[in-house]
Design a protein around this motif. Sequence first.
Motif, short mmCIF file in Angstrom:
data_model
loop_
_atom_site.label_atom_id
_atom_site.label_comp_id
_atom_site.label_asym_id
_atom_site.label_seq_id
_atom_site.Cartn_x
_atom_site.Cartn_y
_atom_site.Cartn_z
N LYS A 320 0.81 -1.22 0.00
CA LYS A 320 0.00 0.00 0.00
C LYS A 320 0.84 1.27 0.00
O LYS A 320 0.50 2.26 -0.66
N LYS A 473 -6.00 1.93 -3.04
CA LYS A 473 -4.67 1.34 -3.05
C LYS A 473 -4.74 -0.16 -2.75
O LYS A 473 -5.07 -0.54 -1.62
N ARG A 475 -3.64 -3.61 -1.44
CA ARG A 475 -2.80 -3.83 -0.26
C ARG A 475 -1.61 -4.76 -0.52
O ARG A 475 -0.67 -4.79 0.26
#
Length: 625
Positions: A320, A473, A475
């Motif tokens: 991330k 985003k 991960r």
Amino acid sequence: MEPFGVVGIVLGCFTSLVLGGLLFAAHKLGILYQLFHKTDTKSSKHGGDIVAEVLHAHGVKYIFTLVGGHISPILVACEKVGIRIVDTRHEATAVFAADAVARLSGTVGVAAVTAGPGLTNTVTAVKNAQMAESPLLLIGGAAGTLLQGRGALQDIDQMSLFKPLCKFCTSIRTVREIVPTVRKALAIAQSGTPGPVFIEFPIDTLYPFHLVSKEFVVKNPPKGLMGKIVSWYLHNHLMNLFAGAWEPKDVSPLPVHIPQATDDQIQKCLELVSRAKKPVIVLGSQATLPPTPVDNIRKALEHLGIPCFLGGMSRGLLGKDSPIHIRQNRRDALKEADVVVLAGTVCDFRLSYGRTLSRRSKIIAVNRDKTQLLKNSDMFWKPTIAIQGDAGSFLVRLSEGLKGHRCPEEWPQSLKAGDATKEAANRAKAEEKTEYHLNPLKALHCVDELMAEDSIIVADGGDFVGSAAYIMKPRGPLCWLDPGAFGTLGVGGGFALGAKLCRPESEVWVVYGDGSLGYSIAEFDTFTRHKTPVIALVGNDACWSQISREQVPMLGSNVACGLAYTDYHIVADGYGGKGYLIGSENEEKLNDIIRQAQRDAREGKAALINVLIGKTNFRDGSISI
């Protein structure tokens, strides 16, 4: 005596031609084969059993399908050996789901559909898999071997449809061909540049002898010699169809060929990268392909310390918040870079056909496909080193060769600072109030903050999804699924289904535009029946906004771009899921509803959050009303 010698030669040649013709005919009709391989007319086994045996030996866990009589024996047999059969509401969804399984599992995804319209419904999804370089086996039913081209139900020239789309296409003609053909197809799908393969199964190659034989009985055969010839031909065809069918055969996987960079090429790259002051790596989906584990690639990139731009399936590869993952201002970074590594990235429209690359930069291009490797290099860019090979293993070898060397830290730090500035601006825009409905950027930020660390994000849409690509985003590696270079709408339902089956413990989020949702909302029925509880986030602006934004100023009309603020949440309810509506009047409950949808998914219910939004500009994240 000489004339007689000539006659003898002529007669000998004629006899040889006749014998050769007879032998060829005997071979084509299977007569020679039947001399050494018998037909077991008492066996209850069928071709579907053999298909199941081969797929099971290759580790196939799922077959996605929309059922049809042409392929029923395959589905029944596969279920018996433990392969899970997942039936969808559209054939395209079945192929999209198989595509997702291929991407996330590193194996071949498998879809099976019935003949004619069942197969034609898959064409877009198969083309998408081809352009996304996903190893996929499409199994299609077909009319019986003697009825093809004679007007049978759903009989069309299927091979012509799929030859341009697939690496390998073939039609099974006898039951004994099934094992070697399926093994070959699965190996080809994974070798070189991965892609789809297609096997057509005529219906009489799949059902047992005692059922097929009934279809070969002529009720009123012609009398005389012609009747005898017809009856013999049909009997011989039937016996040849099943001759040697159940003899033991090797069903294990064949070797897979993957091109690799040579040692000399690696050495040249090491010399270039070691001298670079401002190197950049641009990764595409190819970098995540087997055989190199994605965690090994991540470690290699972290060791190199070179700033990375991630696209396609490589999104999330660095986690991330990696200090070397740069998300913004790619064009500026590429113009400034002195060395650029294109690791599975293609110079197509996504890199402005190569125009975003500086002519001063040294460019290392790595791609399994020679055509993609050199695309547009005759016009806008030139590779310093072009390697037809696997991008993932190349990066690992590059890292191993540069032990003790690391990119100057001030370079990624300066790019990361640009990221922070751009993302702060986007965050500020997310807090702006819109005249109608919710700020879409705020909705995306809320989901990004609350979604689980093991989440998989599926992207299916235009405007809203374009904004999501900048805000949400992934991960970790293999936690982002989008259609790829073909830009296909409608992948959401199938991709989410495949992702949830591959990783049942993970949250699976499908980010939809309201336009793209229309293609696969019926798959909420599939999610319910097959207990695959995904979460859908729908950006509902009642418009095909990505088209409208340019069509209206250029042509002065919004024709065909308008939709309605449809109650998609009620549709999800009707299919057995849970639906939620968020608008300006209950905006303060957005986080609560996101958490509730997460609880629904954990409890086994697919959820859909219908968010009424203002219109976004996916290019820069700005908001327009």
